[in-house]
Scaffold this active site. Structure first.
Site, PDB file in Angstrom:
ATOM      1  N   GLU A 215       0.946  -1.242   0.087  1.00 37.60           N
ATOM      2  CA  GLU A 215      -0.139   0.003  -0.044  1.00 37.60           C
ATOM      3  C   GLU A 215       0.753   1.184   0.172  1.00 37.60           C
ATOM      4  O   GLU A 215       0.632   2.176   0.872  1.00 37.60           O
ATOM      5  CB  GLU A 215      -0.893  -0.140   1.266  1.00 37.60           C
ATOM      6  N   GLU A 340      -5.766  -8.800  -0.427  1.00 38.95           N
ATOM      7  CA  GLU A 340      -6.170  -8.379   1.037  1.00 38.95           C
ATOM      8  C   GLU A 340      -7.878  -8.109   0.630  1.00 38.95           C
ATOM      9  O   GLU A 340      -8.033  -7.215  -0.287  1.00 38.95           O
ATOM     10  CB  GLU A 340      -5.809  -6.920   1.608  1.00 38.95           C
ATOM     11  N   GLN A 409      -7.617 -11.538   7.690  1.00 41.68           N
ATOM     12  CA  GLN A 409      -6.546 -12.133   7.899  1.00 41.68           C
ATOM     13  C   GLN A 409      -6.684 -13.566   8.370  1.00 41.68           C
ATOM     14  O   GLN A 409      -8.027 -14.203   7.896  1.00 41.68           O
ATOM     15  CB  GLN A 409      -5.575 -11.419   8.782  1.00 41.68           C
TER      16      GLN A 409
END
Length: 566
Positions: A215, A340, A409
């Site tokens: 990111e 993600e 996660q």
């Protein structure tokens, strides 16, 4: 991980559905004109795999990946807790390992996430008593470095998962990436490879997939960059890493989310500059019910349709990657790594972070930062599980471009597995749709023809209530149908026709395997340590005839899976 949500803005005014013609929908889907208020036992939707259907692509094993970051209790108290009754000689919780295997995870991204942008990988190798304590700027914690790449490699060997390794592009870069590559993959005889051997791992770890930063467009990220700065940096790192090992598969940072002001242009800039040595670009998208505090009906309906956002996200990034290929006169497609994704109630974290910032602004502070505090421990509902099942359907329907994905996660931190310190581990509601796909989606993925009633959403306009995907392994003669009812209010009954499966005429008949339904009358019901099986899939009332046709009723807010074989 970003501290914001990546849902597209709903500012566009959507026209009402015209009854004279089906509303435009995703590829392979049409919207029927049947009212959603009729008798739910009368079929009002259909899913069909026509004889001339072509597969989207083969189902890539990495689509069923996950993510372990040094954040909260994901590592410490999650996968690693030496004092736990089930801990092995390495300190790994066996109860968690058993659930990871049951979940079917194939590949795990490590060690971040925001954490990696201030991380020295060398801190996590060698004897634990010699490892330094560091401040983690991402989550304002103290990192003990009890877990590092050596330990995670040993854990992955036990879990049976591939490692997707992320390198620090925030405070470090080229030299550190090359040193780490030599350490984990180098043959003995060079300094870093010999250090690995001295630390007890003789064989190269053979880590093939590497994320070059995380990111890097985000202002919350340590060392964040402009598109041009990151493009130059990733070009140099990717080039050097491929000089060291040409067979690596390298992932460039894409945008942190669709809400970023440079979304799309970031991908085009980065991929055009570094096209030659890149294989993937990352995608990050989190979703949550924005009306969860007040249980607002319109917000729930928008939330159930979150896959509309993911579909648009995939199209935008794919288009940017194709433009980069054309600009380079290239022949390869840059694949998408959705490394993600999932449901994250980020508004809760944002409130906590705002409070921390307000307190921190009141002068200098010298108190120690906490060690692995409880952070981002969302407890998931039945509706959250249905949404994640819907998102998995979308990933499978676009697996021609999405060749890797990491559900974020794995344990405790916005995770399908929860684990109490010194206590039990259990499955969250979101465990089940992921596990069903990971364990049974094989062969080729097909986007079936779908006729469905529409539902109105404030964020996306009118969208189909029903979505579905089919996978079929012609050699093994096994298949899987996943379907979802995204309607918050109304059940829908589907006719399902799988007679067009490749090779089916030669099989003679299809037989039904396990069929299950995930639905709760209370969509906010959760699993807890005290009631770990409050929400579980139940047998689906369905009968398949020899030609692969059947009928199934999906209640409002529900997900089904149907396993079948020839």
């Amino acid at each position: 991980m970003t501290t914001h949500n990546s849902q597209y803005s709903a500012e566009t005014t959507h026209p009402d559905k015209q009854e004279s013609s089906p509303a435009p929908t995703a590829a392979g889907t049409t919207a029927s004109n049947v009212s959603t208020t009729g008798n739910a036992t009368t079929p009002d939707a259909s899913i069909a795999l026509n004889a001339d259907a072509t597969p989207v692509a083969d189902v890539p094993p990495r689509l069923f990946g996950s993510f372990v970051e040094h954040l909260g209790h994901c590592v410490y108290g999650g996968i690693y807790e030496p004092s736990h009754p089930t801990a092995d000689e390495n300190g790994f919780r066996q109860d968690v390992l058993d659930l990871v295997k049951e979940l079917g995870v194939t590949c795990v991204r490590y060690p971040g996430g925001n954490f990696v942008s201030n991380y020295n990988w060398e801190d996590g190798i060698g004897p634990r008593e010699n490892r330094p304590m560091r401040r983690d700027l991402a989550w304002h914690c103290t990192e003990t470095n009890e877990m590092g790449i050596d330990d995670f490699y040993r854990w992955s060997q036990k879990a049976g998962t591939e490692i997707m390794l992320a390198v620090n592009m925030g405070t470090r870069g080229l030299k550190a990436a090359l040193d780490e590559l030599e350490y984990v993959n180098g043959a003995p005889g060079t300094a870093w490879a010999d250090q690995r051997v001295a630390n007890g791992i003789e064989e190269p770890m053979d880590i093939k997939m590497w994320c070059i930063g995380n990111e890097m467009d985000g202002p919350w990220q340590v060392g964040h960059m402009s598109p041009e700065e990151y493009a130059g940096a990733v070009d140099k790192v990717a080039h050097a890493m491929k000089l060291a090992e040409s067979g690596l598969e390298l992932v460039a940072c894409g945008s942190s989310g669709a809400y970023m002001p440079t979304f799309g242009t970031w991908e085009k800039t980065v991929l055009t500059k570094a096209y030659e040595n890149l294989d993937f670009v990352s995608c990050h998208a989190y979703y949550f019910d924005r009306g969860h505090k007040t249980r607002t009906a319109a917000s729930m309906q928008d939330f159930l349709a979150s896959s509309e956002d993911m579909t648009k996200f995939i199209a935008t990034v794919s288009d940017a990657a194709d433009q980069a290929r054309e600009a380079n006169n290239g022949t390869k497609d840059i694949a998408l790594s959705f490394d993600e994704w999932g449901v994250w109630y980020s508004d809760k974290w944002n409130e906590q972070e705002d409070q921390w910032k307000a307190e921190a602004a009141q002068g200098l502070h010298h108190e120690p930062w906490p060690k692995s505090p409880h952070l981002l421990e969302d407890i998931y509902t039945a509706a959250d599980a249905v949404v994640e099942g819907s998102l998995m359907i979308t990933l499978l329907k676009h697996c021609d471009r999405v060749r890797s994905a990491s559900r974020a996660q794995l344990v405790n931190v916005i995770a399908p597995i929860m684990a109490e310190e010194h206590g039990p581990a259990w499955r969250q509601t979101t465990f089940y749709p992921f596990a069903e796909a990971a364990l049974h989606a094989r062969g080729q993925a097909y986007a079936p023809a779908i006729s469905s009633p529409t539902i109105h959403t404030e964020a996306y306009g009118d969208v189909p209530a029903i979505d579905a995907v089919v996978t079929w392994d012609e050699q093994a003669r096994t298949g899987l149908l996943l379907a979802v009812n995204r309607d918050a209010n109304t059940p829908h009954t589907l006719t399902i026709d799988l007679s067009g499966l490749p090779g089916l005429p030669g099989l003679g008949t299809l037989a039904l395997g396990k069929a299950q339904l995930l639905h709760e009358d209370d969509p906010y019901r959760t699993n807890t340590a005290e009631a770990p099986e409050a929400v579980t899939p139940q047998p689906l009332d369905i009968a398949m005839n020899a030609t692969g046709t059947c009928t199934a009723t999906l209640p409002a807010i529900s997900w089904i899976s149907v396993e079948f074989h020839g």
